[in-house]
Design a protein around this motif. Structure first.
Motif: not given
Length: 163
Positions: A90-101
């Motif tokens: 939980x100390x590492x947070x991935x974010x800002x990725x697109x779920x669009x193809x």
């Protein structure tokens, strides 16, 4: 009983041999072509290629927030869809990725934020779930976390005296 079995056998024989239409005449050539194309495409997968497999933050002070960006390219033969990105803690947070193809040849990115928890050498794994052949891909972050100089010593620990 023998007559019943004989009659049952005769009915089954008539039922199974009464088809007068040739089954090969019912095959539609367009369906065969569509199935062949579908089967050929089923073996084509997207391939995700990262600009780096691991990012080292170097030496950081405890509780210091740091972040990095992982860039990736779809170098496969089909559109890439990332459905989830998770870290090993939980100390590492991935974010800002697109779920669009993501079409073949296109690039994307996601950000990984680390809150500086832990001590000494810290390594965290980020798992990318996508429609690749393996289904998951991984990247890592590492850092050497120095103790917080403002932290109070733990209860029961004796302070170190300079001589």
């Amino acid at each position: 009983m023998k007559k019943f079995m004989l009659c049952l056998s005769a009915v089954c024989l008539i039922a199974f041999t009464s088809c007068k239409d040739d089954a090969t005449k019912k095959i539609d050539d367009t369906n065969v072509a569509e199935a062949a194309e579908r089967d050929a495409n089923a073996s084509k997968f997207p391939v995700i290629q990262f600009d780096k497999q691991e990012h080292d933050f170097g030496t950081i002070e405890a509780k210091t927030n740091v972040e990095t960006v992982f860039n990736y390219t779809n170098v496969g033969e089909a559109p890439l869809v990332i459905t989830d990105i998770k870290s090993s803690c939980g100390c590492t947070v991935p974010k800002d990725w697109s779920t669009e193809p993501l079409a073949v040849g296109q690039t994307g990115h996601f950000t990984v934020k680390f809150n500086g928890s832990g001590t000494n050498k810290v390594s965290k794994t980020i798992t990318v779930t996508a429609n690749t052949e393996k289904g998951t891909e991984t990247v890592k972050i590492t850092a050497f976390v120095m103790p917080d100089p403002n932290a109070q010593p733990a209860a029961g620990a004796s302070p170190v005296q300079a001589q």
